[in-house]
Design an enzyme around this catalytic site. Structure first.
Site, PDB file in Angstrom:
ATOM      1  N   GLY A   1       0.823  -1.206   0.000  1.00 35.22           N
ATOM      2  CA  GLY A   1       0.000   0.000   0.000  1.00 35.22           C
ATOM      3  C   GLY A   1       0.854   1.253   0.000  1.00 35.22           C
ATOM      4  O   GLY A   1       2.026   1.224  -0.361  1.00 35.22           O
TER       5      GLY A   1
ATOM      6  N   GLY B   1       5.859   4.831  -8.463  1.00 33.05           N
ATOM      7  CA  GLY B   1       6.596   3.591  -8.744  1.00 33.05           C
ATOM      8  C   GLY B   1       5.645   2.400  -8.797  1.00 33.05           C
ATOM      9  O   GLY B   1       5.706   1.570  -9.710  1.00 33.05           O
ATOM     10  N   HIS B   2       4.731   2.325  -7.824  1.00 33.52           N
ATOM     11  CA  HIS B   2       3.748   1.239  -7.831  1.00 33.52           C
ATOM     12  C   HIS B   2       2.838   1.343  -9.062  1.00 33.52           C
ATOM     13  O   HIS B   2       2.484   0.331  -9.675  1.00 33.52           O
ATOM     14  CB  HIS B   2       2.843   1.317  -6.592  1.00 33.52           C
ATOM     15  CG  HIS B   2       3.530   1.035  -5.296  1.00 33.52           C
ATOM     16  ND1 HIS B   2       3.703   1.994  -4.324  1.00 33.52           N
ATOM     17  CD2 HIS B   2       4.079  -0.102  -4.796  1.00 33.52           C
ATOM     18  CE1 HIS B   2       4.319   1.456  -3.274  1.00 33.52           C
ATOM     19  NE2 HIS B   2       4.570   0.197  -3.544  1.00 33.52           N
TER      20      HIS B   2
ATOM     21  N   GLN C   1       7.832  -9.192   7.772  1.00 35.57           N
ATOM     22  CA  GLN C   1       9.073  -8.707   7.170  1.00 35.57           C
ATOM     23  C   GLN C   1       9.657  -7.489   7.889  1.00 35.57           C
ATOM     24  O   GLN C   1      10.649  -6.921   7.439  1.00 35.57           O
ATOM     25  CB  GLN C   1       8.886  -8.438   5.678  1.00 35.57           C
ATOM     26  CG  GLN C   1       8.027  -7.242   5.313  1.00 35.57           C
ATOM     27  CD  GLN C   1       7.778  -7.192   3.812  1.00 35.57           C
ATOM     28  OE1 GLN C   1       7.007  -7.974   3.266  1.00 35.57           O
ATOM     29  NE2 GLN C   1       8.437  -6.267   3.124  1.00 35.57           N
TER      30      GLN C   1
ATOM     31  N   SER D   1       7.656   4.427  -0.413  1.00 32.18           N
ATOM     32  CA  SER D   1       6.624   4.870   0.541  1.00 32.18           C
ATOM     33  C   SER D   1       7.288   5.516   1.743  1.00 32.18           C
ATOM     34  O   SER D   1       6.706   6.365   2.410  1.00 32.18           O
ATOM     35  CB  SER D   1       5.781   3.680   0.997  1.00 32.18           C
ATOM     36  OG  SER D   1       5.255   3.021  -0.136  1.00 32.18           O
ATOM     37  N   ARG D   2       8.514   5.114   2.041  1.00 25.53           N
ATOM     38  CA  ARG D   2       9.209   5.651   3.220  1.00 25.53           C
ATOM     39  C   ARG D   2       9.706   7.085   2.992  1.00 25.53           C
ATOM     40  O   ARG D   2      10.086   7.745   3.960  1.00 25.53           O
ATOM     41  CB  ARG D   2      10.375   4.742   3.614  1.00 25.53           C
ATOM     42  CG  ARG D   2       9.901   3.414   4.180  1.00 25.53           C
ATOM     43  CD  ARG D   2      11.019   2.597   4.787  1.00 25.53           C
ATOM     44  NE  ARG D   2      10.505   1.481   5.555  1.00 25.53           N
ATOM     45  CZ  ARG D   2      10.386   0.220   5.100  1.00 25.53           C
ATOM     46  NH1 ARG D   2      10.748  -0.073   3.881  1.00 25.53           N
ATOM     47  NH2 ARG D   2       9.890  -0.724   5.880  1.00 25.53           N
TER      48      ARG D   2
HETATM   49  O1  PAF Z   1       8.026  -4.897  -1.928  1.00 32.15           O
HETATM   50  C1  PAF Z   1       7.091  -4.912  -1.113  1.00 32.15           C
HETATM   51  O2  PAF Z   1       6.278  -3.966  -1.012  1.00 32.15           O
HETATM   52  C2  PAF Z   1       6.933  -6.097  -0.178  1.00 32.15           C
HETATM   53  O3  PAF Z   1       8.163  -6.583   0.229  1.00 32.15           O
HETATM   54  C3  PAF Z   1       6.068  -7.233  -0.783  1.00 32.15           C
HETATM   55  C4  PAF Z   1       6.719  -7.831  -2.022  1.00 32.15           C
HETATM   56  C5  PAF Z   1       4.700  -6.691  -1.128  1.00 32.15           C
HETATM   57  C6  PAF Z   1       5.889  -8.375   0.227  1.00 32.15           C
HETATM   58  O4  PAF Z   1       5.237  -7.940   1.388  1.00 32.15           O
END
Ligand code: PAF
Length: 288
Positions: free
Chosen positions: A39, A44-45, A69, A194-195
């Site tokens: 999210g 970029g996304h 993670q 996002s950061r």
């Molecule tokens: O790149 C990311 O945003 C995350 O590491 C991913 C691939 C969605 C896994 O949680």
């Protein structure tokens, strides 16, 4: 630019069962492309989603801030969350389905299994973020089994993530093709992340120096009289520290196996780095 009038939240699958039902209704022969995200979507996304749109007829964007993670002292709690805006932006860029499960759906309290990603995950980011790639692989494997995409798209900004996931796909014979997209940058060179939203105005002004230093080292590395890799790494570190960054690592390694090199390769190399600006940790890389 990507605004839709209304946010149609009916395209959002909140449970695994709903996602599986939607997946089951896809006609045979349709190509499904998954864009996994956490999210807080930025350009970029959206570039990943647009690429996905060109690769298949259904584009599933997953939105899940994956607790597995993040380390105990990392930014899981403050990671930006903006589901409605994300759905609007993702649909505007070409998503056909959104999978945004609740945390307990994907990471229930009794979850015991995880993926062990092996040596590729122990260098670079893996050294500074123990368990990070196991968390990434575990969640991405779950997404692959739930969504069953033909193709999944990831950004090269997280180069090691892309390579570790490729190894997972190949070692575990997963029936999905991974496609990588080059890092999308702000006009001043800063990699989209996002950061970046955490950066103060002053830090934001400094941040593009990160990429400028890496890019200059690449130019130097490719010049015929480039010094030893360790000298190039040390030079980059000194410049970054002088500019005000706290450097976690700057490493010049081979691609795709991320092994140390004693000479600068003419091709098949990556200079990867992680730095901190105040409390914000940024990663970036250049390849050749
Ligand atoms: O790149 C990311 O945003 C995350 O590491 C991913 C691939 C969605 C896994 O949680």
């Amino acid at each position: 630019m990507y605004e839709l009038e209304e946010v149609d939240m009916s395209v959002v699958r909140r449970t695994i069962a709903e996602m599986r039902t939607a997946r089951g209704a896809v006609a045979p022969g349709e190509k499904i492309v998954l864009v996994p995200t956490m999210g807080a979507l930025h350009r970029g996304h959206l570039a990943l989603i647009e690429l996905a749109r060109g690769l298949g007829s259904r584009v599933v964007v997953s939105i899940f801030v994956n607790p597995l993670q993040f380390g105990p002292n990392e930014d899981f709690r403050r990671y930006p969350r903006s589901l409605e805006n994300d759905v609007r932006a993702a649909m505007g860029a070409g998503a056909t389905d959104i999978f945004a499960p609740d945390a307990l759906e994907i990471t229930p309290a009794n979850l015991q299994m995880s993926v062990d990603p092996g040596p590729l995950a122990e260098v670079l980011e893996g050294k500074f973020r123990p368990g990070h790639f196991s968390g990434v692989c575990t969640i991405v494997l779950k997404l692959f089994t739930i969504v069953q995409p033909d193709i999944a798209v990831f950004g090269w900004k997280d180069a090691q993530q892309f390579l570790v996931l490729q190894k997972m796909v190949s070692d575990l014979n997963l029936p999905v093709e991974l496609v990588g997209l080059d890092t999308v940058r702000e006009s001043d060179g800063l990699a989209m992340s996002s950061r970046n939203a955490y950066l103060s105005t002053q830090e934001r002004t400094l941040a593009p120096t990160f990429y400028r230093v890496l890019d200059a080292v690449r130019t130097k590395a490719l010049a015929s009289a480039a010094g030893a890799p360790s000298l190039l790494e040390a030079g980059a570190r000194t410049e970054l520290e002088a500019a005000g960054f706290a450097v976690d690592y700057v490493r010049l390694v081979s691609l795709p196996d991320l092994q140390p090199v004693t000479e600068v390769p003419r091709q098949g190399a990556i200079l990867a780095a992680a730095v901190k600006l105040g409390t914000t940790r940024l990663i970036d890389n250049v390849r050749w």
